[in-house]
Design a protein around this motif. Structure first.
Motif, PDB file in Angstrom:
ATOM      1  N   LEU A 165      -5.660   0.227   1.387  1.00 46.19           N
ATOM      2  CA  LEU A 165      -5.049  -0.544   0.298  1.00 46.19           C
ATOM      3  C   LEU A 165      -4.487  -1.860   0.819  1.00 46.19           C
ATOM      4  O   LEU A 165      -4.607  -2.898   0.177  1.00 46.19           O
ATOM      5  N   GLU A 166      -3.902  -1.777   1.996  1.00 47.33           N
ATOM      6  CA  GLU A 166      -3.344  -2.974   2.605  1.00 47.33           C
ATOM      7  C   GLU A 166      -4.405  -4.060   2.727  1.00 47.33           C
ATOM      8  O   GLU A 166      -4.188  -5.221   2.385  1.00 47.33           O
ATOM      9  N   ILE A 167      -5.576  -3.646   3.185  1.00 50.10           N
ATOM     10  CA  ILE A 167      -6.639  -4.621   3.366  1.00 50.10           C
ATOM     11  C   ILE A 167      -7.226  -5.031   2.024  1.00 50.10           C
ATOM     12  O   ILE A 167      -7.499  -6.198   1.766  1.00 50.10           O
ATOM     13  N   LEU A 168      -7.376  -4.051   1.149  1.00 46.11           N
ATOM     14  CA  LEU A 168      -7.968  -4.335  -0.157  1.00 46.11           C
ATOM     15  C   LEU A 168      -7.144  -5.362  -0.925  1.00 46.11           C
ATOM     16  O   LEU A 168      -7.667  -6.287  -1.523  1.00 46.11           O
ATOM     17  N   PHE A 169      -5.841  -5.195  -0.878  1.00 49.15           N
ATOM     18  CA  PHE A 169      -4.989  -6.077  -1.678  1.00 49.15           C
ATOM     19  C   PHE A 169      -4.311  -7.129  -0.819  1.00 49.15           C
ATOM     20  O   PHE A 169      -3.284  -7.665  -1.173  1.00 49.15           O
ATOM     21  N   LEU A 221      -4.323   1.163  -8.639  1.00 47.87           N
ATOM     22  CA  LEU A 221      -4.149   1.224  -7.180  1.00 47.87           C
ATOM     23  C   LEU A 221      -3.187   0.150  -6.704  1.00 47.87           C
ATOM     24  O   LEU A 221      -2.290   0.387  -5.896  1.00 47.87           O
ATOM     25  N   PHE A 222      -3.402  -1.024  -7.242  1.00 47.80           N
ATOM     26  CA  PHE A 222      -2.589  -2.160  -6.812  1.00 47.80           C
ATOM     27  C   PHE A 222      -1.126  -1.939  -7.184  1.00 47.80           C
ATOM     28  O   PHE A 222      -0.228  -2.113  -6.372  1.00 47.80           O
ATOM     29  N   VAL A 272      -9.579   6.080  -4.082  1.00 49.31           N
ATOM     30  CA  VAL A 272      -9.440   6.236  -2.647  1.00 49.31           C
ATOM     31  C   VAL A 272      -8.881   7.621  -2.375  1.00 49.31           C
ATOM     32  O   VAL A 272      -7.807   7.965  -2.809  1.00 49.31           O
ATOM     33  N   ALA A 273      -9.651   8.390  -1.670  1.00 45.90           N
ATOM     34  CA  ALA A 273      -9.204   9.741  -1.365  1.00 45.90           C
ATOM     35  C   ALA A 273      -7.976   9.685  -0.471  1.00 45.90           C
ATOM     36  O   ALA A 273      -7.774   8.734   0.264  1.00 45.90           O
ATOM     37  N   ALA A 274      -7.187  10.710  -0.569  1.00 49.39           N
ATOM     38  CA  ALA A 274      -5.927  10.706   0.188  1.00 49.39           C
ATOM     39  C   ALA A 274      -6.179  10.659   1.692  1.00 49.39           C
ATOM     40  O   ALA A 274      -5.403  10.107   2.440  1.00 49.39           O
ATOM     41  N   GLU A 275      -7.286  11.230   2.124  1.00 46.81           N
ATOM     42  CA  GLU A 275      -7.499  11.274   3.570  1.00 46.81           C
ATOM     43  C   GLU A 275      -8.090   9.981   4.117  1.00 46.81           C
ATOM     44  O   GLU A 275      -8.348   9.881   5.307  1.00 46.81           O
TER      45      GLU A 275
END
Lengths: 504, 442
Positions: free
Chosen positions: B126-130, B282-283, B49-52
């Motif tokens: 990330l919030e949504i992904l995890f 990432l997690f 996931v790119a920083a932007e």
């Protein structure tokens, strides 16, 4: 008054702006605006903001305070995506119809742009807001900030108390009916003496008491709508409900059998804001035309006084030219008539008719042609017209030829489009009438009214859509909006299409 | 009076609340797209996931704002600019779409496009992904936190070093004291002096003036005395900021990525492995303030390598899995003491192992590694289309069977099989779904 030594007469030199330079430029602009053009403006509050803040302002329809709703977040996400990918620039400014008149200027603007923008927004739009009859009659520039603060806090309190979902449901439904939440012709019925007294009671304990946008509802008044008589005939019933009613949100707020007091208040907030914006929708051409004319006149005046460098003047003219560009109908850039272009051209044309009228002008505008004071003529037009009437009154044959206007008839029954009028002697009047109609919101927006509701019977709400020229409502959206309407009414709702034959 | 206000310093993100409401509303749609984007994510972009942020496109269903507006059809008139050759009565074939000449009137409000694109920030992504995932075994085995010493403001004291002097509070006290004790101001002193000077400058003062002069001089003396006695700043006024040292708890984690790189592991297998490691990293980087990665690859020998070598260098040799576990144990002993680090192990292999090495692996895991690990995940990559193996946990080679015994004994060990990129994310979710409280102890 600024006394600049000869030789260093320039307001500024170079692209960088500073607050000192802004003030200097503002004073110079103000001098021309007030003493030459004779404008009458609200006090200005010019705020410098960054691009992010401009995006924020976009999503809240430009208002400095707004209640929170997902649809604003959606618009923000879309604008941001367009902006980040470079597919859409940001406006140089946003200006708000309020007293003091707030305008937002972007920090990225060069000094030349800031000057242009100030002349445009802080004086052009500002004058229009303060003087046009629609704004004077229908909006409350003094009270809007108080009202917005009230709306934001009220909705936040509702969210806290009743939950996000409950508030969202009502707001979604109210937003769907937003365009049907304005009074186009008549004001709402005057409050009764009893209501006035109750208003006064509440008002005594409330800060924003000066607001014309009265925030007092049946909810704050307690029960006032008692005494519906079951046996009254339909006509009496309709009279008691003030039917037919074009303002559906108003009707629901007053008469919906299921809404709770706070839900009625939400409807009221939505329709108040819709009403606040309604004059702006009716005066796009005039408002932008007025602002563009004012900035054009002012920068030319500044330049001829030797207070702008040629470079700055060129930059402003470049921007001005882009703004008033009117692509022709077959140009890929064409997307309707540019309100800036039309408004500006018409106002320049009025000036021309006053100063150097032709024989044709004398025939068409006997009162205007050769008028000694074009400034007074324009000020009068800005004050007393809206787009439709302005075009109907002032669009000259000269301008129709310049724009090479023509009329296309698009009849669903015909295979082809037909050119019905072109810019010639036979067509001027008709083209002018058609163009004026193109700016008549009452014609553009569907005419939907509440015609009947039997509150003591089956409680079915009956709306009628007056169909003009066989133009029906878009089906999918219609169903969606009706679903929202049922949510707010609580019982069955039906929308009848009534065909009318209007002679054309 | 017109005024300028500089709003640039105001906080941006005024519509943050609106955005949250928007994400909340579109949550299901966004979640589906995010999950899919992870499944299809190219492994080339390393960090994932790119920083932007991450661009997502969701169907606009449920996000429409319906309005009453006119549909196509009917009898309309349009005024257009730029006539060139038309004369009255000319006909023009209708453009496709019926109302195309309407200046966009008809489609403006409608669902012009079915999809809605926007950018999620990295955090939102990330919030949504995890969403709904948790660290395993948080209940039974608390995460390790290290302590560092920081400092925290602790109010004001009356003693301190000059560099900590709190000017505002000191001056406030000083002012209060000066007012309370009626300390004469410098202005009052100057006024008196000026008056005296005028009087002394008179060539022939009257009696009254002489008396006045004397009176003034006594007053001046008293005033000067008082100014001396009541100081401008008294030690009693002084206030100092104080800071107290504080223990700050920091959590950090290390992720061991173990992978078989022998000849049997091809591009596809490595690719799947990489996705798995990526998700894990990432997690964990979301759960811990600091995460480190250790890459250990093995054939019949194991070595610690950098990421590039780990995924892309070619290596030949046999396969002895236990070498990697040995190496991991070594690195832990050397650099990552278990009382300071939260240790995670992730192993990817195609299930092949040499001889009876698998028994040794089991022992290593049970005796040495699992007791110090927070969690250990094993992912076995099977042939595409090998559904029989995929769906049958009974089947499998030596390594699989031995690991099954490990799994039976330890709750913080997980194993899964995958054959396709699309399997990775669901399996990952399965690994980290919140457990029901009160499982067996490790």
């Amino acid at each position: 008054m600024l006394d600049v030594k000869p030789g260093s007469n320039l307001l500024f030199d170079g692209p960088e702006w500073s607050f000192e330079l802004l003030e200097k430029a503002r004073d110079a602009i103000e001098d021309i605006a007030l003493n030459d053009l004779g404008l009458n403006v609200y006090q200005n509050q010019i705020e410098i903001i960054s691009a992010e803040q401009m995006l924020d302002a976009y999503s809240c329809t430009g208002l400095p305070l707004m209640y929170q709703h997902w649809s604003f977040g959606k618009h923000f996400a879309r604008d941001e995506a367009l902006y980040r990918t470079g597919r859409q620039g940001l406006a140089y400014e946003i200006v708000i119809n309020s007293n003091p008149c707030i305008s937002y200027n972007m920090e990225e603007n060069t000094m030349a742009m800031q000057t242009l923008v100030m002349a445009h927004a802080a004086f052009g739009h500002n004058h229009f807001f303060k003087n046009n009859y629609l704004f004077l009659q229908w909006t409350d520039a003094d009270g809007i900030h108080d009202y917005l603060a009230f709306a934001k806090n009220y909705i936040a309190a509702c969210e806290e108390r009743y939950g996000l979902d409950a508030v969202e449901e009502i707001l979604d439904s109210a937003h769907a009916l937003q365009t049907q939440g304005v009074f186009r012709y008549g004001r709402p019925p005057k409050p009764t003496a009893q209501e006035l007294e109750a208003m006064q009671r509440v008002r005594d304990g409330h800060e924003s008491a000066r607001s014309l946008l009265d925030i007092w509802t049946d909810a704050t008044l307690g029960k006032t709508k008692e005494g519906e008589h079951p046996d009254e005939p339909q006509s009496a019933r309709r009279k008691s409900l003030n039917l037919p009613q074009e303002n559906i949100l108003y009707f629901l707020e007053k008469h919906s059998p299921i809404l709770k007091p706070w839900q009625r208040e939400l409807l009221r907030i939505v329709r108040m804001l819709a009403q606040y914006f309604y004059p702006q929708k009716q005066t796009k051409v005039m408002n932008e035309g007025c602002a563009t004319f004012v900035h054009y006149y002012i920068i030319n005046e500044l330049f001829s006084q030797g207070r702008l460098s040629e470079g700055a003047f060129m930059e402003m003219m470049h921007s001005h030219t882009n703004v008033v560009l009117q692509p022709e109908y077959d140009d890929p850039r064409y997307s309707g008539i540019n309100p800036y272009a039309l408004g500006f051209a018409m106002m320049m044309d009025i000036k021309r008719i006053c100063e150097t009228p032709t024989q044709e002008d004398r025939e068409w505008f006997p009162d205007l042609a050769g008028h000694a004071d074009w400034r007074a003529v324009l000020r009068d037009a800005w004050a007393n017209y809206r787009d439709e009437s302005f075009i109907q009154q002032f669009l000259s044959p000269h301008l129709m030829r310049k724009f090479k206007l023509f009329t296309l008839v698009d009849d669903a029954d015909q295979k082809d489009l037909v050119v019905s009028q072109i810019h010639n002697r036979a067509g001027y009047k008709e083209i002018r009438r058609s163009l004026a109609q193109q700016y008549d919101l009452a014609y553009l927006e569907p005419d939907i009214q509440v015609t009947d509701a039997d509150l003591s019977g089956d409680r079915r709400l009956i709306l009628s859509h007056t169909v003009r020229d066989g133009i029906q409502l878009e089906e999918k959206n219609k169903e969606e909006v009706l679903r929202h309407l049922r949510t707010l009414w609580g019982y069955d709702v039906c929308l009848n299409a009534v065909e009318t034959v209007v002679e054309r | 009076m017109h005024q300028f206000i500089d709003r640039r310093a105001n906080p941006k993100g005024k519509s943050h609340g609106n955005r949250q409401r928007f994400l909340r509303r579109a949550r299901d749609n966004i979640k589906e797209r995010v999950d899919r984007s992870v499944r299809d994510k190219s492994i080339q972009d390393g960090e994932g996931v790119a920083a932007e942020g991450e661009k997502v496109t969701i169907p606009s269903k449920g996000l429409q704002e319906p309005r009453f507006f006119h549909g196509p059809g009917g009898n309309r008139k349009h005024v257009l600019p730029g006539n060139k050759e038309f004369v009255v009565g000319d006909t023009i074939p209708k453009p496709d779409g019926g109302s195309g000449q309407g200046g966009g009137k008809a489609s403006e409000e409608g669902e012009g496009s079915d999809d809605f694109s926007f950018t999620l920030t990295r955090d939102e992504y990330l919030e949504i992904l995890f969403d709904g995932l948790e660290l395993p075994d948080l209940v039974e085995k608390s995460t390790v936190e290290t302590e560092t010493i920081g400092s925290r403001r602790a109010g004001l004291t009356t003693a301190g070093t000059p560099n900590n002097l709190n000017l505002v509070r000191t001056m406030r006290n000083s002012l209060g004291r000066r007012i309370a004790l009626r300390r004469p101001s410098a202005q009052a002193e100057a006024d008196l002096e000026a008056e005296i000077e005028v009087l002394t400058g008179l060539p022939s003062p009257t009696k009254a003036q002489v008396a006045l002069l004397e009176d003034l001089q006594t007053r001046l003396e008293a005033l000067q005395r008082k100014r001396k006695v009541v100081g401008y700043i008294d030690p009693i006024d002084l206030r100092f900021d104080t800071h107290v040292p504080e223990k700050i708890k920091k959590s950090r984690a290390v992720v061991f990525c173990l992978m078989d790189v022998s000849g049997s592991m091809q591009e596809r297998e490595k690719d799947l492995g990489k996705r798995f490691f990526l998700l894990l990293h990432l997690f964990l980087s979301r759960c811990y303030e600091h995460t480190e990665l250790v890459f250990i690859r093995h054939t019949h020998v194991a070595e610690e390598v950098d990421e590039e070598t780990f995924f892309y260098a070619r290596e030949t040799g046999g396969t002895i899995v236990s070498t990697a576990l040995d190496k991991m144990r070594e690195v832990i002993a050397e650099r990552f003491p278990a009382q300071e680090w939260n240790i995670y192990g992730a192993q990817v292999s195609d299930g092949e192992n040499f001889g009876n090495d698998s028994v040794r692996c089991r022992k290593l895991l049970l005796d040495d590694l699992l007791p110090v690990c927070q969690y250990y995940a094993y992912m076995e990559i099977v042939e595409e289309g090998a559904d029989a193996v995929l769906n049958n946990p009974e089947a499998g080679d030596d390594l699989w069977q031995n690991y099954r015994t490990v799994k039976a004994q330890t709750p913080h060990f997980e194993m899964q099989r995958v054959s396709h990129a699309a399997h990775i994310y669901p399996i990952f979710r399965e690994f980290f779904l919140p457990r029901i409280k009160g499982g067996q102890n490790a």
